[in-house]
Design a protein around this motif. Structure first.
Motif, mmCIF file in Angstrom:
data_model
loop_
_atom_site.group_PDB
_atom_site.id
_atom_site.type_symbol
_atom_site.label_atom_id
_atom_site.label_comp_id
_atom_site.label_asym_id
_atom_site.label_seq_id
_atom_site.Cartn_x
_atom_site.Cartn_y
_atom_site.Cartn_z
ATOM 1 N N GLU A 20 17.194 45.926 -17.122
ATOM 2 C CA GLU A 20 16.701 45.951 -18.506
ATOM 3 C C GLU A 20 16.923 44.598 -19.184
ATOM 4 O OE1 GLU A 20 14.762 47.191 -21.740
ATOM 5 O OE2 GLU A 20 14.947 48.334 -19.885
ATOM 6 N N ALA A 21 18.063 43.990 -18.943
ATOM 7 C CA ALA A 21 18.342 42.675 -19.523
ATOM 8 C C ALA A 21 17.385 41.623 -18.978
ATOM 9 C CB ALA A 21 19.788 42.277 -19.234
ATOM 10 N N LYS A 22 17.052 41.703 -17.686
ATOM 11 C CA LYS A 22 16.096 40.774 -17.085
ATOM 12 C C LYS A 22 14.724 40.919 -17.729
ATOM 13 C CE LYS A 22 18.036 40.260 -12.437
ATOM 14 N NZ LYS A 22 17.803 40.507 -11.000
ATOM 15 N N LYS A 23 14.289 42.162 -17.956
ATOM 16 C CA LYS A 23 12.997 42.413 -18.582
ATOM 17 C C LYS A 23 12.953 41.840 -19.998
ATOM 18 C CE LYS A 23 11.868 46.656 -16.082
ATOM 19 N NZ LYS A 23 11.666 48.119 -16.206
ATOM 20 N N GLN A 24 14.026 42.043 -20.752
ATOM 21 C CA GLN A 24 14.096 41.532 -22.115
ATOM 22 C C GLN A 24 14.074 40.014 -22.127
ATOM 23 O OE1 GLN A 24 17.564 43.307 -23.880
ATOM 24 N NE2 GLN A 24 16.554 45.262 -24.268
ATOM 25 N N GLN A 25 14.802 39.386 -21.224
ATOM 26 C CA GLN A 25 14.846 37.930 -21.154
ATOM 27 C C GLN A 25 13.479 37.370 -20.794
ATOM 28 O OE1 GLN A 25 17.581 36.005 -21.976
ATOM 29 N NE2 GLN A 25 16.068 34.383 -21.958
ATOM 30 N N LYS A 26 12.815 38.027 -19.862
ATOM 31 C CA LYS A 26 11.485 37.598 -19.441
ATOM 32 C C LYS A 26 10.508 37.660 -20.618
ATOM 33 C CE LYS A 26 9.225 38.478 -15.258
ATOM 34 N NZ LYS A 26 8.698 39.390 -14.243
ATOM 35 N N THR A 27 10.575 38.733 -21.399
ATOM 36 C CA THR A 27 9.709 38.885 -22.567
ATOM 37 C C THR A 27 9.983 37.791 -23.588
ATOM 38 O OG1 THR A 27 9.646 41.275 -22.231
ATOM 39 C CG2 THR A 27 9.019 40.473 -24.403
ATOM 40 N N GLU A 28 11.246 37.507 -23.848
ATOM 41 C CA GLU A 28 11.615 36.460 -24.803
ATOM 42 C C GLU A 28 11.155 35.087 -24.318
ATOM 43 O OE1 GLU A 28 15.812 36.721 -25.478
ATOM 44 O OE2 GLU A 28 15.686 38.809 -26.131
ATOM 45 N N ASP A 29 11.321 34.810 -23.031
ATOM 46 C CA ASP A 29 10.915 33.523 -22.472
ATOM 47 C C ASP A 29 9.402 33.346 -22.547
ATOM 48 O OD1 ASP A 29 13.557 32.970 -21.950
ATOM 49 O OD2 ASP A 29 13.432 33.414 -19.803
ATOM 50 N N LEU A 30 8.660 34.405 -22.262
ATOM 51 C CA LEU A 30 7.208 34.332 -22.336
ATOM 52 C C LEU A 30 6.752 34.079 -23.767
ATOM 53 C CD1 LEU A 30 4.521 34.508 -20.884
ATOM 54 C CD2 LEU A 30 4.587 36.986 -21.189
ATOM 55 N N LYS A 31 7.418 34.698 -24.719
ATOM 56 C CA LYS A 31 7.103 34.481 -26.128
ATOM 57 C C LYS A 31 7.329 33.014 -26.502
ATOM 58 C CE LYS A 31 8.294 36.143 -30.743
ATOM 59 N NZ LYS A 31 9.154 37.051 -31.519
ATOM 60 N N THR A 32 8.419 32.433 -26.018
ATOM 61 C CA THR A 32 8.724 31.027 -26.288
ATOM 62 C C THR A 32 7.663 30.118 -25.670
ATOM 63 O OG1 THR A 32 11.090 31.507 -26.319
ATOM 64 C CG2 THR A 32 10.450 29.213 -25.991
ATOM 65 N N VAL A 33 7.267 30.409 -24.439
ATOM 66 C CA VAL A 33 6.247 29.603 -23.769
ATOM 67 C C VAL A 33 4.936 29.668 -24.538
ATOM 68 C CG1 VAL A 33 4.809 29.449 -21.688
ATOM 69 C CG2 VAL A 33 7.277 29.741 -21.486
ATOM 70 N N ARG A 34 4.550 30.840 -24.967
ATOM 71 C CA ARG A 34 3.307 30.990 -25.730
ATOM 72 C C ARG A 34 3.366 30.209 -27.033
ATOM 73 N NH1 ARG A 34 2.126 37.391 -24.638
ATOM 74 N NH2 ARG A 34 1.162 37.095 -22.602
ATOM 75 N N GLN A 35 4.508 30.248 -27.717
ATOM 76 C CA GLN A 35 4.658 29.506 -28.965
ATOM 77 C C GLN A 35 4.548 28.006 -28.725
ATOM 78 O OE1 GLN A 35 8.450 30.878 -30.393
ATOM 79 N NE2 GLN A 35 7.586 32.616 -31.496
ATOM 80 N N LEU A 36 5.189 27.520 -27.675
ATOM 81 C CA LEU A 36 5.139 26.093 -27.366
ATOM 82 C C LEU A 36 3.732 25.654 -26.970
ATOM 83 C CD1 LEU A 36 8.498 25.689 -25.432
ATOM 84 C CD2 LEU A 36 7.937 24.779 -27.688
ATOM 85 N N CYS A 37 3.049 26.468 -26.190
ATOM 86 C CA CYS A 37 1.676 26.139 -25.791
ATOM 87 C C CYS A 37 0.772 26.063 -27.015
ATOM 88 C CB CYS A 37 1.139 27.158 -24.802
ATOM 89 S SG CYS A 37 1.847 26.993 -23.162
ATOM 90 N N LYS A 38 0.937 26.988 -27.918
ATOM 91 C CA LYS A 38 0.126 26.997 -29.133
ATOM 92 C C LYS A 38 0.453 25.789 -30.000
ATOM 93 C CE LYS A 38 -1.360 30.007 -32.873
ATOM 94 N NZ LYS A 38 -1.232 31.322 -33.504
ATOM 95 N N ALA A 39 1.719 25.455 -30.120
ATOM 96 C CA ALA A 39 2.146 24.344 -30.971
ATOM 97 C C ALA A 39 1.660 22.995 -30.436
ATOM 98 C CB ALA A 39 3.670 24.330 -31.089
ATOM 99 N N HIS A 40 1.578 22.861 -29.119
ATOM 100 C CA HIS A 40 1.217 21.580 -28.518
ATOM 101 C C HIS A 40 -0.207 21.541 -27.968
ATOM 102 C CE1 HIS A 40 5.254 20.016 -28.987
ATOM 103 N NE2 HIS A 40 5.711 21.167 -28.541
ATOM 104 N N GLY A 41 -0.915 22.643 -28.093
ATOM 105 C CA GLY A 41 -2.305 22.681 -27.684
ATOM 106 C C GLY A 41 -2.535 22.742 -26.197
ATOM 107 N N PHE A 42 -1.573 23.231 -25.445
ATOM 108 C CA PHE A 42 -1.760 23.365 -23.999
ATOM 109 C C PHE A 42 -2.700 24.531 -23.709
ATOM 110 C CE2 PHE A 42 2.702 21.569 -23.714
ATOM 111 C CZ PHE A 42 2.267 20.305 -23.378
ATOM 112 N N THR A 43 -3.530 24.369 -22.687
ATOM 113 C CA THR A 43 -4.434 25.436 -22.273
ATOM 114 C C THR A 43 -4.041 25.906 -20.883
ATOM 115 O OG1 THR A 43 -5.986 23.909 -21.242
ATOM 116 C CG2 THR A 43 -6.329 24.403 -23.588
ATOM 117 N N VAL A 44 -4.636 27.009 -20.473
ATOM 118 C CA VAL A 44 -4.354 27.560 -19.150
ATOM 119 C C VAL A 44 -4.738 26.556 -18.074
ATOM 120 C CG1 VAL A 44 -4.971 29.384 -17.519
ATOM 121 C CG2 VAL A 44 -4.630 29.928 -19.917
#
Length: 64
Positions: A20-44
């Motif tokens: 459960e802790a791994k799942k929560q950490q993964k969700t938080e990390d993905l949220k951070t990555v999405r925020q950074l991609c949006k902030a810096h304009g990175f695309t897939v």
């Protein structure tokens, strides 16, 4: 219940808590990555080569 049975039960509970802790950490990390991609304009497409497993780097071709 014997001591061994108690310890095995605790082990099973800890294993589920770890998952459960791994799942929560993964969700938080993905949220951070999405925020950074949006902030810096990175695309897939920009990130695709860096995120693929087993990726091999291409040699840069020098321009003459």
């Amino acid at each position: 219940m014997s001591k061994l049975e108690q310890l095995l039960e605790q082990q099973a509970q800890l294993a589920s808590q770890i998952e459960e802790a791994k799942k929560q950490q993964k969700t938080e990390d993905l949220k951070t990555v999405r925020q950074l991609c949006k902030a810096h304009g990175f695309t897939v497409r920009m990130l695709k080569g860096y995120l693929a497993e087993g990726r091999t780097r291409k040699a840069k071709i020098e321009q003459e």
